[in-house]
Design an enzyme around this catalytic site. Structure first.
Site, mmCIF file in Angstrom:
data_model
loop_
_atom_site.group_PDB
_atom_site.id
_atom_site.type_symbol
_atom_site.label_atom_id
_atom_site.label_comp_id
_atom_site.label_asym_id
_atom_site.label_seq_id
_atom_site.Cartn_x
_atom_site.Cartn_y
_atom_site.Cartn_z
ATOM 1 N N HIS A 108 81.500 -73.490 46.505
ATOM 2 C CA HIS A 108 82.288 -74.195 47.526
ATOM 3 C C HIS A 108 83.417 -75.024 46.913
ATOM 4 C CE1 HIS A 108 79.527 -72.823 50.585
ATOM 5 N NE2 HIS A 108 78.537 -73.212 49.814
ATOM 6 N N GLN A 112 70.628 -71.556 49.010
ATOM 7 C CA GLN A 112 70.099 -71.265 47.675
ATOM 8 C C GLN A 112 69.467 -72.507 47.084
ATOM 9 O OE1 GLN A 112 73.005 -69.318 45.304
ATOM 10 N NE2 GLN A 112 71.780 -69.263 43.450
ATOM 11 N N ARG A 144 77.603 -61.058 48.093
ATOM 12 C CA ARG A 144 78.009 -62.445 47.876
ATOM 13 C C ARG A 144 77.418 -62.993 46.579
ATOM 14 N NH1 ARG A 144 75.887 -67.714 49.263
ATOM 15 N NH2 ARG A 144 77.453 -69.132 50.140
ATOM 16 N N GLN A 168 84.301 -69.688 53.756
ATOM 17 C CA GLN A 168 83.150 -70.511 53.403
ATOM 18 C C GLN A 168 82.961 -70.730 51.906
ATOM 19 O OE1 GLN A 168 79.329 -69.380 52.616
ATOM 20 N NE2 GLN A 168 78.374 -70.253 54.432
ATOM 21 N N SER A 195 75.289 -73.331 53.795
ATOM 22 C CA SER A 195 75.838 -72.433 52.773
ATOM 23 C C SER A 195 75.307 -71.012 52.992
ATOM 24 C CB SER A 195 75.502 -72.967 51.376
ATOM 25 O OG SER A 195 76.161 -72.238 50.371
ATOM 26 N N LEU A 196 74.530 -70.481 52.044
ATOM 27 C CA LEU A 196 73.913 -69.166 52.206
ATOM 28 C C LEU A 196 73.205 -69.037 53.552
ATOM 29 C CD1 LEU A 196 72.554 -66.471 51.234
ATOM 30 C CD2 LEU A 196 70.797 -67.920 50.190
#
Length: 289
Positions: A195, A9, A112, A244, A87-88
């Site tokens: 996170h 992102q 998500r 995650q 991440s994403l």
């Protein structure tokens, strides 16, 4: 050996994907499939929307994932020997490696995004970029902050760590980090503490969807964020994806492990080229395309 990597992102930009849609029949087919899966024409926002439109929770994460995956599918580069996503971007990597079907991966990303938004609404939180300190020092200082939540969230490259937590926790940590020698400790324009333990609510909300989704053995190893190690077992991949949201992104270590395991060429697929810059700082000896 080739490694494909996928951004997270923040990589979105106005007009993203329009060139792919107009150039490649396969891209048009996949974009239209994405519109049907999501139940609205995300392509209209991606191609013609403003930056504010693209920052909508329901748009940003699916848009980046869609763009990244499609770009990897229309490229002429030979298939990768390994993949990873920041991440994403881990979802894009899993779909590209055929561990997830495109439809299932996109549905998970949409869920998500909303789960993370719900978590952000429950408690004000933020993130900050810290430049110029060793990873261990950043972790040590975050652990010293009392009565607030603040953790190291993204280990992006040597000397660049993102911290995440409550607004007060991040502000306190930034003051101590600058006093300890950080060149910069700057709050980011994000809606929440990604996170970090503050995403526990989102993780619980997403858990059922991940557990009900079918995962296949990927065509190549996927280096996952939680521990930077390669995985091919579907249940391991599922477990790591569950962890995650509340675990740090170990990107520096992921790149180093891929290089250790033979990667000599890295290709970034998605809007922007942030990961290319990070990889050059982590492992300057490799080719980045």
């Amino acid at each position: 050996m080739k490694a494909f990597v996928f951004p997270g992102q923040g990589a979105q930009y106005e007009g993203m994907g329009k060139d792919l849609y107009e150039t490649y029949p396969l891209a048009r087919e996949l974009f239209e499939e994405a519109n049907e899966i999501l139940g609205f024409r995300i392509t209209d926002i991606m191609f013609c929307g403003t930056s504010e439109d693209l920052q909508q929770t329901r748009v940003t994460q699916p848009a980046v994932m869609i763009h990244s995956y499609i770009k990897s599918q229309v490229c002429t580069i030979e298939k990768p020997n390994m993949v990873a996503g920041h991440s994403l971007g881990e979802y894009s990597a899993l779909v590209a490696a055929k561990a997830l079907r495109f439809e299932d991966g996109l549905k998970l990303v949409a869920k998500r995004a909303l789960a993370m938004q719900h978590a952000c609404e429950q408690r004000p939180s933020t993130m900050a970029a810290v430049i110029g300190l060793e990873d261990e020092k950043v972790e040590e200082i975050c652990q010293q902050i009392q009565d607030e939540i603040v953790v190291a969230a993204n280990f992006n490259c040597p000397g660049q760590v993102v911290i995440s937590g409550t607004i007060e926790g991040v502000e306190k940590a930034c003051e101590v980090l600058k006093a300890a020698g950080a060149r910069r400790a700057l709050k980011l324009r994000v809606g929440g503490a990604f996170h970090s333990p503050l995403m526990n609510v989102a993780a619980e909300e997403l858990k059922e969807a991940i557990m009900q989704t079918e995962f296949q053995q990927p065509r190549c190893p996927v280096y996952q964020n939680v521990d930077a190690r390669p995985y091919t077992n579907p249940e391991d991949i599922r477990r790591n994806l569950l962890a995650q949201l509340t675990s740090p992104v170990r990107w520096t270590e992921s790149v180093r492990n891929m290089v250790r395991d033979g990667a000599t060429e890295f290709y970034e697929f998605g809007p922007g080229d942030v990961l290319k810059g990070l990889i050059r700082k982590i492992s300057p000896e490799v080719t980045v395309g």
